[in-house]
Write an enzyme that holds these catalytic residues in place. Structure first.
Site, PDB file in Angstrom:
ATOM      1  CG  HIS B  49      16.832  19.680  16.907  1.00 37.20           C
ATOM      2  ND1 HIS B  49      15.704  19.250  17.521  1.00 37.20           N
ATOM      3  CD2 HIS B  49      16.826  19.108  15.778  1.00 37.20           C
ATOM      4  CE1 HIS B  49      15.482  17.545  16.196  1.00 37.20           C
ATOM      5  NE2 HIS B  49      16.435  17.585  15.514  1.00 37.20           N
ATOM      6  CB  THR B  50      16.589  26.126  15.513  1.00 36.64           C
ATOM      7  OG1 THR B  50      16.939  25.849  14.339  1.00 36.64           O
ATOM      8  CG2 THR B  50      16.375  27.856  15.450  1.00 36.64           C
ATOM      9  CD  GLN B  51      17.076  23.703  21.265  1.00 38.10           C
ATOM     10  OE1 GLN B  51      16.097  24.193  22.029  1.00 38.10           O
ATOM     11  NE2 GLN B  51      16.735  23.140  20.847  1.00 38.10           N
ATOM     12  CB  SER B  52      17.028  30.731  20.164  1.00 33.97           C
ATOM     13  OG  SER B  52      18.401  31.083  20.240  1.00 33.97           O
TER      14      SER B  52
END
Lengths: 236, 274
Positions: B49-52
């Site tokens: 998943h996108t974390q930043s």
């Protein structure tokens, strides 16, 4: 012999970063039940940290001629929950049928109160971050206030304040509405007295709580229906 | 090539096929482990998943005025502190009366543009005389953003939506946590610190957005963009302004902020450049 335990090394843990889906948008809500009326009030400020996103966003919604819901906490969760309550009043999750269409009547305040508790508990392990207060009239026409925690515990009370300034206002309500630590006998308050206490609570809370302010929306629920009053609060 | 004649003519076992792209050949990880650890995508790799955000856009400004809504955003997409793409359009026309502006991750914005365009095409194909107006697009966008945050896989943006619907001006914003709100003035990112005070002061002095002419609003927005360019290190001098009125949408060609600023006083100061 060499030690296998590197005891003298400083302990370092990898820095983990995980997305936090919640945000506290502040705001204060308050509800007081009277003999034949109920007052639900909330400010309209939407904040995140030191920033004010907007000065006007309604935190209370009229659900029927007898019931108003008010919520604070994570605004996205609150709005989603409100929407789902409204959907369930038409199409109920509790009974897998359309409530209004199946029963030919609007849900009573007590029925909505029970349903909301179930809806909150259904998300017990990924809760809606929302402090809810349900205000309205019961089947006998008396004022009713139901209060909730985010996972669905609820009880009926005479009055309750929730949200960012709850710790400032609730003790004041305990004293003025429930007559705690007072020598005088407990007596029923008139609508006018309740409205004055409500307005005083919010103007005072606005002085000390940065998450409360801008405008105050007061819903007055009587047997004649729901009336909405608006009042300005300090915008600093 | 399968050398076992008993398998010929039978469906292939995709888990054992190493040339497939979907479902990804995952024969390196035992089936049981895949199911437990959620190995669903690239070969042997877990779902991520996108974390930043990665390539990002900075502030988007929005301001209501008497006859409509103005929006402004610069044309820069940064990669960390690198000014990576300098002619990216961050204001996008969604429909005849709706514009979306994006700050945050640019690739997530491109995905959302795709979703919105697909939705608008669907509405057009229905050919029933209806189309999605600004409040409807706002609601749709809100559900997408809230749904993705609930999956712990957010779209890393703050979107600003401006438009006109039934004679009412609409200006709203939605962030990566699905928080929707409307306001007479909106500034995202660094602009919330730099531009919001200027915009709110001007609105208070005018006594509300209904007393603000287009010329005044445009001048104010340019002034805000100038301040953002001067103090936001992730901003660019190249910017666009979008106007949405009852006449429709117009998104300007890129303008240049540099002629509006004065640096000549620094010419002879030691340590101030040249």
């Amino acid at each position: 012999m060499m030690s296998t335990v590197p005891s003298e090394l400083p302990v370092t843990a990898p820095i983990e970063h995980r997305f936090d889906p919640y945000v506290d948008n502040g705001g204060t809500l308050l509800s007081i039940a009277g003999k034949d009326f109920c007052v639900v009030a909330a400010d309209t400020r939407l904040s995140e940290g030191y920033s004010i996103h907007t000065r006007y966003v309604p935190k209370s919604v009229k659900l029927s001629d007898k019931t108003v819901i008010s919520m604070g906490g994570c605004y996205a969760d609150c709005l989603t929950l409100t929407k789902r309550i409204q959907q369930n009043m038409e199409a109920s999750l509790v009974a897998p049928m359309w409530y209004r269409h199946a029963h030919g009547k609007t849900m009573s305040t007590a029925a909505i109160a029970q349903m909301l508790s179930i809806m909150l508990y259904q998300k017990r392990f990924f809760p809606f971050y929302s402090w809810c207060i349900l205000g309205g009239l019961d089947e006998e026409g008396r004022g009713a206030v139901y209060t909730y925690d985010p996972v669905g515990s609820y009880e009926r009370e005479a009055c309750r304040c929730a949200g960012s300034a709850s710790s400032l206002i609730q003790p004041f309500l305990d004293n003025q509405i429930n007559f705690k630590n007072q020598a005088s006998e407990r007596r029923e308050l008139s609508l006018d007295q309740v409205l004055r206490i409500t307005k005083d609570s919010f103007t005072s809370a606005t002085e000390r709580d940065i998450y409360t302010g801008d405008y105050l929306e007061i819903f007055v629920i009587t047997s004649n229906g729901v009336e909405l009053q608006k009042m300005g609060l300090k915008k600093d | 090539m399968d050398h076992f004649p008993t398998n010929w003519g039978n469906p292939r076992n995709e888990d054992g096929e190493s040339y497939n792209t979907y479902p990804m050949a995952s024969n390196k990880v035992p089936q049981g482990v895949q199911q437990i650890a959620g190995y669903g995508h690239a070969s042997g790799h877990p779902t991520t998943h996108t974390q930043s955000p990665v390539v990002t856009g900075t502030s988007v400004l929005g301001l209501k005025f008497k006859d409509g809504v103005l929006m402004a955003a610069d044309n820069l997409a940064s990669y960390g502190s690198l000014a990576r793409f300098r002619d990216v359009e961050r204001l996008h026309k969604v429909s005849d009366f709706t514009v979306i502006g994006a700050s945050g991750d640019i690739s997530d914005f491109q995905y959302v543009k795709h979703l919105l365009d697909a939705q608008m095409i669907k509405e057009y194909n229905a050919d029933d005389g209806h189309s999605l107006a600004t409040p409807h697009v706002f609601e749709y966008l809100w559900r997408i953003m809230y749904n993705r945050r609930s999956k712990m896989n957010p779209l890393w943006n703050t979107f600003v939506l401006g438009g006109v619907h039934k004679g009412e001006n609409f200006l709203g914003a939605i962030d990566l946590k699905g928080t929707p709100y409307q306001s007479p003035s909106i500034a995202t990112g660094f602009g919330s610190h730099l531009a919001t005070p200027m915009l709110r002061k001007a609105l208070d002095n005018a006594g509300g957005s209904e007393n603000l002419t287009r010329e005044e609003a445009e001048k104010l927005l340019v002034e805000c963009m100038k301040v953002c360019w001067l103090r936001d290190a992730r901003s660019s001098f190249k910017y666009q302004i979008a106007a949405i009125t009852s006449q429709g949408v117009s998104i300007s060609e890129p303008h240049d902020l540099r002629p509006l600023t004065y640096w000549e006083h620094g010419r002879d100061v030691r340590g101030y450049g040249a």
